[in-house]
Design a protein around this motif. Sequence first.
Motif, PDB file in Angstrom:
ATOM      1  N   PHE A 170      18.268  -5.313  17.719  1.00 15.64           N
ATOM      2  CA  PHE A 170      17.739  -5.008  16.395  1.00 15.64           C
ATOM      3  C   PHE A 170      16.334  -4.419  16.468  1.00 15.64           C
ATOM      4  CE2 PHE A 170      15.507  -6.192  12.495  1.00 15.64           C
ATOM      5  CZ  PHE A 170      16.381  -5.702  11.545  1.00 15.64           C
ATOM      6  N   HIS A 171      16.118  -3.358  15.691  1.00 16.38           N
ATOM      7  CA  HIS A 171      14.802  -2.736  15.533  1.00 16.38           C
ATOM      8  C   HIS A 171      14.669  -2.330  14.072  1.00 16.38           C
ATOM      9  CE1 HIS A 171      14.544  -2.557  19.873  1.00 16.38           C
ATOM     10  NE2 HIS A 171      15.710  -1.949  19.885  1.00 16.38           N
ATOM     11  N   PHE A 172      13.559  -2.700  13.472  1.00 14.69           N
ATOM     12  CA  PHE A 172      13.311  -2.382  12.065  1.00 14.69           C
ATOM     13  C   PHE A 172      11.881  -1.879  11.936  1.00 14.69           C
ATOM     14  CE2 PHE A 172      11.907  -4.201   7.840  1.00 14.69           C
ATOM     15  CZ  PHE A 172      12.502  -3.224   7.067  1.00 14.69           C
ATOM     16  N   SER A 173      11.716  -0.747  11.291  1.00 17.05           N
ATOM     17  CA  SER A 173      10.404  -0.150  11.111  1.00 17.05           C
ATOM     18  C   SER A 173      10.143   0.050   9.624  1.00 17.05           C
ATOM     19  CB  SER A 173      10.376   1.206  11.828  1.00 17.05           C
ATOM     20  OG  SER A 173       9.241   1.954  11.454  1.00 17.05           O
ATOM     21  N   LEU A 174       8.915  -0.237   9.199  1.00 17.63           N
ATOM     22  CA  LEU A 174       8.537   0.058   7.819  1.00 17.63           C
ATOM     23  C   LEU A 174       7.050   0.327   7.754  1.00 17.63           C
ATOM     24  CD1 LEU A 174       7.641  -2.655   5.491  1.00 17.63           C
ATOM     25  CD2 LEU A 174       8.874  -3.486   7.451  1.00 17.63           C
ATOM     26  N   ASN A 175       6.638   1.031   6.714  1.00 17.44           N
ATOM     27  CA  ASN A 175       5.237   1.373   6.525  1.00 17.44           C
ATOM     28  C   ASN A 175       4.636   0.572   5.376  1.00 17.44           C
ATOM     29  OD1 ASN A 175       5.328   3.358   8.502  1.00 17.44           O
ATOM     30  ND2 ASN A 175       5.734   5.001   7.053  1.00 17.44           N
ATOM     31  N   LEU A 176       3.417   0.108   5.605  1.00 17.42           N
ATOM     32  CA  LEU A 176       2.588  -0.412   4.520  1.00 17.42           C
ATOM     33  C   LEU A 176       1.590   0.687   4.194  1.00 17.42           C
ATOM     34  CD1 LEU A 176       1.698  -4.119   5.355  1.00 17.42           C
ATOM     35  CD2 LEU A 176       3.150  -3.270   3.541  1.00 17.42           C
ATOM     36  N   VAL A 177       1.397   0.943   2.916  1.00 17.44           N
ATOM     37  CA  VAL A 177       0.475   1.978   2.474  1.00 17.44           C
ATOM     38  C   VAL A 177      -0.694   1.302   1.779  1.00 17.44           C
ATOM     39  CG1 VAL A 177       0.199   4.069   1.081  1.00 17.44           C
ATOM     40  CG2 VAL A 177       2.392   3.586   2.174  1.00 17.44           C
ATOM     41  N   ILE A 178      -1.898   1.762   2.118  1.00 18.60           N
ATOM     42  CA  ILE A 178      -3.100   1.263   1.455  1.00 18.60           C
ATOM     43  C   ILE A 178      -3.740   2.442   0.730  1.00 18.60           C
ATOM     44  CG2 ILE A 178      -5.377   0.210   1.737  1.00 18.60           C
ATOM     45  CD1 ILE A 178      -4.337  -0.977   4.388  1.00 18.60           C
ATOM     46  N   TYR A 179      -3.860   2.285  -0.569  1.00 14.94           N
ATOM     47  CA  TYR A 179      -4.581   3.267  -1.377  1.00 14.94           C
ATOM     48  C   TYR A 179      -5.869   2.612  -1.857  1.00 14.94           C
ATOM     49  CZ  TYR A 179      -0.185   5.890  -1.884  1.00 14.94           C
ATOM     50  OH  TYR A 179       0.961   6.603  -1.660  1.00 14.94           O
ATOM     51  N   GLN A 180      -6.949   3.354  -1.784  1.00 17.10           N
ATOM     52  CA  GLN A 180      -8.190   2.895  -2.385  1.00 17.10           C
ATOM     53  C   GLN A 180      -8.641   3.964  -3.359  1.00 17.10           C
ATOM     54  OE1 GLN A 180     -10.802   0.333  -0.238  1.00 17.10           O
ATOM     55  NE2 GLN A 180     -12.552   1.645  -0.713  1.00 17.10           N
TER      56      GLN A 180
END
Length: 170
Positions: free
Chosen positions: A156-166
């Motif tokens: 199993f491999h799972f990738s996701l992005n967290l986005v930071i907006y300022q």
Amino acid sequence: KDLPLQFICCQADNIPITSSTIDKVRFDRVLQHISEHDKALKEVARILKQNGVLQIIDTDYLSCSLFLEDELLEWKIIDTVAYKKIPNGHKIRKLPSTLIQNNFTLTTTEIHNYIINDFEFANYIIRFDNLIKEEFGNGNVTEKQLYLWQQGKSNFHFSLNLVIYQATKN
């Protein structure tokens, strides 16, 4: 150093704070649960001082990858997560224009990618097994795809992005 820090639990579009009194607001994986971002952002603009800072950290569910051999199954899973399970999970990408429309200037955008190889942990967060079973029951996942899903858990491999907006209030 003692900081004047206060946590408030309330609806994002009705914050019990006087207008133009706050220096910084942070939403940490909040907007994915709110259908009307405009209302929440207008309320934040109301309570922030001029040039006050809004920081938003949220998951970009459309960036997910499961590295499955069956791409159609992967797309079905991502679509189900981003549009059904977390109905506003796809809206993070619309935030730059939504911020501008709500009297903010976007100052920083950061994207942080995370890879999870532990199926049990990822399943705890997203509930993949429940999702696959539901979609199979709804006829959206075939028996072959269900079988392939079960077999793929060992690698199993799972990738996701967290986005930071300022952003700052205009």
